[in-house]
Design a protein around this motif. Structure first.
Motif, PDB file in Angstrom:
ATOM      1  N   PHE A   1      26.173  75.859  49.289  1.00 59.90           N
ATOM      2  CA  PHE A   1      26.604  75.385  47.982  1.00 59.90           C
ATOM      3  C   PHE A   1      25.901  76.191  46.909  1.00 59.90           C
ATOM      4  O   PHE A   1      24.860  76.828  47.149  1.00 59.90           O
ATOM      5  N   CYS A   2      26.456  76.168  45.701  1.00 59.35           N
ATOM      6  CA  CYS A   2      25.729  76.669  44.536  1.00 59.35           C
ATOM      7  C   CYS A   2      26.175  75.875  43.317  1.00 59.35           C
ATOM      8  O   CYS A   2      27.337  75.478  43.212  1.00 59.35           O
ATOM      9  N   VAL A   3      25.224  75.600  42.440  1.00 58.03           N
ATOM     10  CA  VAL A   3      25.452  74.794  41.247  1.00 58.03           C
ATOM     11  C   VAL A   3      24.780  75.500  40.067  1.00 58.03           C
ATOM     12  O   VAL A   3      23.621  75.921  40.190  1.00 58.03           O
ATOM     13  N   PRO A   4      25.463  75.637  38.927  1.00 60.18           N
ATOM     14  CA  PRO A   4      24.888  76.379  37.797  1.00 60.18           C
ATOM     15  C   PRO A   4      23.868  75.557  37.010  1.00 60.18           C
ATOM     16  O   PRO A   4      24.154  75.015  35.946  1.00 60.18           O
ATOM     17  N   ILE A   5      22.662  75.461  37.559  1.00 63.33           N
ATOM     18  CA  ILE A   5      21.581  74.732  36.896  1.00 63.33           C
ATOM     19  C   ILE A   5      20.685  75.726  36.149  1.00 63.33           C
ATOM     20  O   ILE A   5      20.602  76.899  36.513  1.00 63.33           O
ATOM     21  N   ARG A   6      20.004  75.236  35.112  1.00 61.23           N
ATOM     22  CA  ARG A   6      19.177  76.125  34.282  1.00 61.23           C
ATOM     23  C   ARG A   6      17.698  75.771  34.364  1.00 61.23           C
ATOM     24  O   ARG A   6      16.889  76.565  34.812  1.00 61.23           O
TER      25      ARG A   6
ATOM     26  N   GLU B   1      16.088  78.063  42.493  1.00 59.25           N
ATOM     27  CA  GLU B   1      16.857  79.246  42.096  1.00 59.25           C
ATOM     28  C   GLU B   1      17.934  79.554  43.131  1.00 59.25           C
ATOM     29  O   GLU B   1      19.039  79.984  42.787  1.00 59.25           O
ATOM     30  N   ASN B   2      17.622  79.314  44.404  1.00 60.70           N
ATOM     31  CA  ASN B   2      18.623  79.533  45.450  1.00 60.70           C
ATOM     32  C   ASN B   2      19.798  78.578  45.315  1.00 60.70           C
ATOM     33  O   ASN B   2      20.919  78.909  45.728  1.00 60.70           O
ATOM     34  N   PHE B   3      19.567  77.373  44.764  1.00 61.68           N
ATOM     35  CA  PHE B   3      20.671  76.439  44.564  1.00 61.68           C
ATOM     36  C   PHE B   3      21.711  77.028  43.609  1.00 61.68           C
ATOM     37  O   PHE B   3      22.872  76.624  43.635  1.00 61.68           O
ATOM     38  N   ARG B   4      21.299  77.952  42.768  1.00 63.01           N
ATOM     39  CA  ARG B   4      22.222  78.596  41.823  1.00 63.01           C
ATOM     40  C   ARG B   4      23.095  79.640  42.503  1.00 63.01           C
ATOM     41  O   ARG B   4      24.128  80.040  41.942  1.00 63.01           O
ATOM     42  N   ILE B   5      22.657  80.118  43.694  1.00 64.41           N
ATOM     43  CA  ILE B   5      23.311  81.277  44.306  1.00 64.41           C
ATOM     44  C   ILE B   5      23.898  80.941  45.672  1.00 64.41           C
ATOM     45  O   ILE B   5      25.085  81.139  45.934  1.00 64.41           O
TER      46      ILE B   5
ATOM     47  N   PHE C   1      18.688  68.380  36.226  1.00 62.95           N
ATOM     48  CA  PHE C   1      18.724  69.745  35.711  1.00 62.95           C
ATOM     49  C   PHE C   1      19.638  69.847  34.493  1.00 62.95           C
ATOM     50  O   PHE C   1      20.657  69.149  34.406  1.00 62.95           O
ATOM     51  N   THR C   2      19.299  70.766  33.594  1.00 63.08           N
ATOM     52  CA  THR C   2      20.228  71.117  32.524  1.00 63.08           C
ATOM     53  C   THR C   2      21.282  72.061  33.089  1.00 63.08           C
ATOM     54  O   THR C   2      21.081  72.720  34.118  1.00 63.08           O
ATOM     55  N   SER C   3      22.409  72.140  32.399  1.00 66.56           N
ATOM     56  CA  SER C   3      23.544  72.920  32.885  1.00 66.56           C
ATOM     57  C   SER C   3      23.493  74.364  32.380  1.00 66.56           C
ATOM     58  O   SER C   3      23.105  74.630  31.247  1.00 66.56           O
ATOM     59  N   ASP C   4      23.930  75.274  33.256  1.00 67.37           N
ATOM     60  CA  ASP C   4      24.068  76.678  32.892  1.00 67.37           C
ATOM     61  C   ASP C   4      25.478  77.166  33.212  1.00 67.37           C
ATOM     62  O   ASP C   4      25.704  78.356  33.434  1.00 67.37           O
ATOM     63  N   GLY C   5      26.423  76.245  33.263  1.00 66.54           N
ATOM     64  CA  GLY C   5      27.804  76.590  33.589  1.00 66.54           C
ATOM     65  C   GLY C   5      28.546  75.358  34.036  1.00 66.54           C
ATOM     66  O   GLY C   5      27.975  74.277  34.150  1.00 66.54           O
TER      67      GLY C   5
END
Length: 282
Positions: A166-171, A194-198, A211-215
């Protein structure tokens, strides 16, 4: 699972099963016969109060400290349903009985009118769920039906069957206290986060965080989960990491925003706010 009150939508290779009498929760979703959401074995599991199946609607989402908040100088109270930590958790909309107003093979519209029984401000929420050639869509329209301004915090506790990745755009991550309430401090992501983002792995160890959103698009393997821009937070949770699911939760407003104000919306009398969700494939 058979129940005359369930609503089933089908078409374009998708099928959704919805429970109007339990918060318009989409308890099953499949694409080309592949199941996407963690589903309950029976409806009693939903009515027990858990938010861990399907995609419950949350007002307010996650926790409100001491089950109370102040708005425009006045104190308001919510049910204290997490006595261990002295919080309200997930609000009451997830258990509200919606009225279906329109239904076709691939679309359903339903409404719920709160006059103060589940949240201390009157509002109308209208849901429109539909299937088309691009996937499964959900629109949620909140209208302030009162005579004063109202605070609005909304989220979805979307429980996916654990994909391979999975990946989620967290900031950034909110630090939280021992009662799972954010302290107000934001910190950088750890290397694992950071891996959760990728390319994260949803099972094997516990995952939890605010988490705050980055997407606005998360990937659950081949399934894409796109939400409207007014969702400004993501929450992640997978229990103990061994139950075969991961909750990827978009929120408008940070956890405890009724008290902190972080990301909280204010609706004037008669004002509406529309949130959208889209399940699709690349």
């Amino acid at each position: 699972m058979k129940d005359k009150n369930l609503v089933t939508l089908s078409g374009f290779g998708w099928e959704a099963v919805i429970v109007p009498q339990c918060g318009m929760n989409t308890i099953r979703l499949s694409h080309n016969d592949g199941q996407i959401l963690r589903h309950p074995d029976n409806l009693d599991m939903l009515f027990s109060g858990t938010a861990s199946y399907g995609s419950p609607l949350l007002v307010p989402p996650n926790r409100t400290e001491h089950a109370t908040f102040r708005f425009d100088g006045q104190a308001y109270y919510l049910p204290l349903n997490e006595p261990r930590y002295q919080n309200n958790v997930h609000g009451q909309l997830r258990a509200a009985q919606f009225r279906v107003e329109e239904k076709t093979k691939s679309s359903v519209k339903a409404v719920y009118r709160n006059i103060g029984e589940i949240f201390p401000f009157p509002f109308l929420v209208t849901t429109h769920y539909y299937l088309d050639e691009t996937g499964y869509h959900q629109d949620f329209t909140f209208e302030n039906t009162g005579k004063t301004d109202m605070p609005l915090a909304f989220g979805l506790h979307t429980n996916f069957l654990a994909p391979d990745w999975f990946c989620v755009p967290i900031r950034q991550k909110w630090l939280k206290n021992n009662c799972h309430i954010p302290t107000g401090e934001l910190v950088d992501l750890t290397p694992e986060e950071e891996n959760f983002r990728i390319h994260g792995f949803p099972q094997g160890k516990p995952i939890t965080g605010f988490f705050t959103s980055d997407g606005n698009t998360a990937h659950l393997g081949e399934i894409l989960y796109t939400v409207s821009d007014n969702f400004n937070q993501w929450q992640l949770w997978n229990g103990d990491g061994a139950k075969g699911f991961i909750s990827v939760e978009p929120q408008c407003g940070a956890v405890n925003c009724l008290n902190s104000g972080h990301g909280l919306l204010r609706l004037h009398p008669g004002q509406q706010e529309i949130f959208s969700v889209w399940y699709h494939t690349a």
